[in-house]
Design an enzyme around this catalytic site. Structure first.
Site, PDB file in Angstrom:
ATOM      1  N   ARG A  11       0.643  -0.183  -3.215  1.00 44.66           N
ATOM      2  CA  ARG A  11      -0.040   0.240  -1.603  1.00 44.66           C
ATOM      3  C   ARG A  11      -0.353   1.715  -1.757  1.00 44.66           C
ATOM      4  O   ARG A  11      -1.306   2.788  -1.384  1.00 44.66           O
ATOM      5  CB  ARG A  11       0.268  -0.155  -0.935  1.00 44.66           C
ATOM      6  CG  ARG A  11       0.565  -1.239  -0.888  1.00 44.66           C
ATOM      7  CD  ARG A  11      -1.190  -1.927  -0.414  1.00 44.66           C
ATOM      8  NE  ARG A  11      -1.642  -1.332   0.821  1.00 44.66           N
ATOM      9  CZ  ARG A  11      -3.109  -1.336   0.808  1.00 44.66           C
ATOM     10  NH1 ARG A  11      -3.696  -1.822   0.235  1.00 44.66           N
ATOM     11  NH2 ARG A  11      -3.275  -0.394   1.699  1.00 44.66           N
ATOM     12  N   ASP A  33       0.114   0.535 -14.941  1.00 47.20           N
ATOM     13  CA  ASP A  33       0.832   0.160 -14.183  1.00 47.20           C
ATOM     14  C   ASP A  33       1.067  -1.609 -15.336  1.00 47.20           C
ATOM     15  O   ASP A  33       0.025  -2.030 -15.982  1.00 47.20           O
ATOM     16  CB  ASP A  33       0.042  -0.798 -13.157  1.00 47.20           C
ATOM     17  CG  ASP A  33       1.458  -1.539 -11.756  1.00 47.20           C
ATOM     18  OD1 ASP A  33       1.281  -2.622 -12.667  1.00 47.20           O
ATOM     19  OD2 ASP A  33       1.364  -1.212 -10.908  1.00 47.20           O
ATOM     20  N   LYS A  78       6.465  -0.795 -19.411  1.00 50.37           N
ATOM     21  CA  LYS A  78       7.850  -1.162 -18.235  1.00 50.37           C
ATOM     22  C   LYS A  78       8.126   0.181 -18.055  1.00 50.37           C
ATOM     23  O   LYS A  78       8.940   0.646 -17.115  1.00 50.37           O
ATOM     24  CB  LYS A  78       8.130  -2.620 -18.470  1.00 50.37           C
ATOM     25  CG  LYS A  78       7.228  -3.389 -18.412  1.00 50.37           C
ATOM     26  CD  LYS A  78       7.955  -4.756 -18.177  1.00 50.37           C
ATOM     27  CE  LYS A  78       6.819  -5.910 -18.325  1.00 50.37           C
ATOM     28  NZ  LYS A  78       8.247  -7.315 -18.272  1.00 50.37           N
ATOM     29  N   SER A 149       9.760   9.549   2.850  1.00 53.52           N
ATOM     30  CA  SER A 149       9.552   8.023   3.547  1.00 53.52           C
ATOM     31  C   SER A 149       8.864   8.590   4.271  1.00 53.52           C
ATOM     32  O   SER A 149       8.224   9.406   4.527  1.00 53.52           O
ATOM     33  CB  SER A 149      10.330   7.070   4.065  1.00 53.52           C
ATOM     34  OG  SER A 149      11.298   7.658   6.229  1.00 53.52           O
ATOM     35  N   CYS A 150       7.988   7.077   4.590  1.00 51.69           N
ATOM     36  CA  CYS A 150       6.092   7.621   5.722  1.00 51.69           C
ATOM     37  C   CYS A 150       7.535   7.903   7.005  1.00 51.69           C
ATOM     38  O   CYS A 150       6.727   9.518   7.668  1.00 51.69           O
ATOM     39  CB  CYS A 150       5.791   6.772   5.502  1.00 51.69           C
ATOM     40  SG  CYS A 150       6.702   4.848   6.830  1.00 51.69           S
ATOM     41  N   THR A 180       4.675  -4.225   5.142  1.00 51.16           N
ATOM     42  CA  THR A 180       4.762  -3.950   3.829  1.00 51.16           C
ATOM     43  C   THR A 180       5.097  -4.977   3.258  1.00 51.16           C
ATOM     44  O   THR A 180       5.586  -6.098   3.679  1.00 51.16           O
ATOM     45  CB  THR A 180       6.239  -2.489   4.015  1.00 51.16           C
ATOM     46  OG1 THR A 180       7.778  -3.032   4.358  1.00 51.16           O
ATOM     47  CG2 THR A 180       5.771  -1.281   4.726  1.00 51.16           C
ATOM     48  N   GLY A 210      16.757   4.033   6.368  1.00 51.09           N
ATOM     49  CA  GLY A 210      17.335   5.710   6.587  1.00 51.09           C
ATOM     50  C   GLY A 210      16.642   7.022   7.244  1.00 51.09           C
ATOM     51  O   GLY A 210      17.221   8.303   6.953  1.00 51.09           O
ATOM     52  N   ARG A 232       9.791  -3.892  12.235  1.00 58.31           N
ATOM     53  CA  ARG A 232       9.447  -4.971  11.549  1.00 58.31           C
ATOM     54  C   ARG A 232       8.371  -5.789  12.727  1.00 58.31           C
ATOM     55  O   ARG A 232       8.520  -7.078  12.966  1.00 58.31           O
ATOM     56  CB  ARG A 232       9.008  -5.006  10.486  1.00 58.31           C
ATOM     57  CG  ARG A 232      10.278  -4.103   9.478  1.00 58.31           C
ATOM     58  CD  ARG A 232       9.282  -3.166   8.844  1.00 58.31           C
ATOM     59  NE  ARG A 232       9.556  -2.236   7.919  1.00 58.31           N
ATOM     60  CZ  ARG A 232       9.350  -2.364   6.878  1.00 58.31           C
ATOM     61  NH1 ARG A 232       8.652  -3.411   5.989  1.00 58.31           N
ATOM     62  NH2 ARG A 232      10.053  -1.436   5.958  1.00 58.31           N
ATOM     63  N   ASN A 314       1.522   4.742   7.982  1.00 59.53           N
ATOM     64  CA  ASN A 314       2.530   4.811   7.494  1.00 59.53           C
ATOM     65  C   ASN A 314       1.766   4.636   5.643  1.00 59.53           C
ATOM     66  O   ASN A 314       3.056   5.087   4.568  1.00 59.53           O
ATOM     67  CB  ASN A 314       3.271   3.746   7.395  1.00 59.53           C
ATOM     68  CG  ASN A 314       2.948   2.653   8.185  1.00 59.53           C
ATOM     69  OD1 ASN A 314       2.376   1.993   9.042  1.00 59.53           O
ATOM     70  ND2 ASN A 314       2.553   1.474   6.776  1.00 59.53           N
TER      71      ASN A 314
END
EC number: 1.2.1.12
Length: 337
Positions: A11, A33, A78, A149-150, A180, A210, A232, A314
């Protein structure tokens, strides 16, 4: 122009790329990826259930991903240390897998030739930066940094504006957070978080976060003064923070509105936005700001005790800040060369 590689095409990786295409100072030149092949990358970038179909051109050709007529090298490693970032001058890497979030893990990218890593998640030990809050603490010597974080990106600018003007004695935050990727569509096993294993499509799920405590790392004068939790909810994008604070200096709600509005038009322009419209969450899908202050939704008990409401996309707003931090870091680093 900053040449950038993206590790993890989930995302945030994809939305960072979309934002980068809107920023003339950024050129994404490589993606890594190991779980997505080239043809699937084309599909995932072209179609998006939240932000809509990509309006430009995207295709697979000659083993590369071509977006807007420009080639993007694709890797499938990886291990970060195995990615050849340095082969074509990819100095900056956005680490968006959600896996390599410590300095030690993210430093693997340096072995592949990257000069700096920006983690698109909170980090336990990497220096965290939030646009509008603590960029004066940036040191070009840092090789791994975090964009937090967002939720921290939404909360920190607002709390800084309020704290600088009125002083915050203490505060509690709730974020009503959109779904999410880690959540489950039907009930399933989740040993570390039992409630987190419940179906997201028909539940409001209390969860820990957090984000509020992280504000104390970004703004040291607020350390230990804020904490919070998350709910959520079954919406696909856009979240909202409910912040309750006790103020040192008394202020009317009109005073607070004026303070935030002035900040949104001045030093925090593009980071904080102000609205008096009768808005709902869907109105902010694709919104670029970190915090959208909802002047009509806040309430006040007395001059020292107030509840403030701020919206944030977000995904999109956060990814826009990742790009901003990339450009800022590159410009500061260039001054030291």
């Amino acid at each position: 122009m900053v040449n950038v590689g993206i590790n993890g095409f989930g995302r945030i990786g994809r939305i960072v790329f979309r934002n980068a295409l809107l920023n003339p100072k950024i050129q994404v030149v490589a993606i890594n990826d190991p779980f997505i092949n080239l043809e699937y990358m084309v599909y995932m970038f072209k179609y998006d259930s939240v932000h809509g179909r990509f309006k430009g051109t995207v295709e697979a050709k000659d083993g590369k991903l071509w977006i807007q007529g420009k080639p993007v090298i694709v890797y499938g490693e990886k291990n970060p240390s195995d990615i050849k970032w340095g082969a074509a001058g990819r100095d900056y890497v956005v680490e968006s897998t959600g896996v390599f979030t410590t300095v030690e893990k993210a430093e693997g990218h340096l072995k592949g030739g990257a000069k700096k890593v920006i983690i698109s998640a909170p980090s336990a030990d990497a220096p965290m930066f939030v646009m509008g809050c603590n960029l004066d603490q940036y040191d070009p010597k840092y090789t791994v940094i975090s964009n937090a974080s967002c939720t921290t990106n939404c909360l920190a600018p607002l709390t800084k504006v309020i704290h600088d003007k009125y002083g915050i004695i203490e505060g509690l935050m709730s974020t009503i957070h959109a779904t999410t990727a880690t959540q489950k569509t039907v009930d399933g096993p989740s040993n570390k978080d039992w409630r987190g294993g419940r179906a997201v499509v028909n539940n409001i799920i209390p969860s820990s976060t957090g984000a509020a405590k992280a504000v104390g790392k970004v703004i040291p004068s607020l350390n230990g003064k804020l904490t919070g939790l998350s709910f959520r909810v079954p919406t696909i994008d856009v979240s909202v923070i409910d912040l309750v604070v006790r103020l040192e200096k008394p202020a009317s709600y009109e005073d607070i509105k004026k303070t935030v509005k002035e900040a949104s038009e001045g030093a925090y322009k593009g980071i904080i936005e102000y609205t008096e419209e009768q808005v709902v969450s869907a109105d902010f899908i694709g919104h670029h700001a970190s915090s959208i202050f909802d002047a009509q939704a806040g309430i006040q008990l007395n001059p020292n005790f107030v509840k403030l409401i701020v919206w944030y996309d977000n995904e999109w707003g956060y990814s826009a800040r990742v790009c901003d931090l990339l450009v800022f870091a590159a410009e500061q680093d260039a001054k030291q060369q």
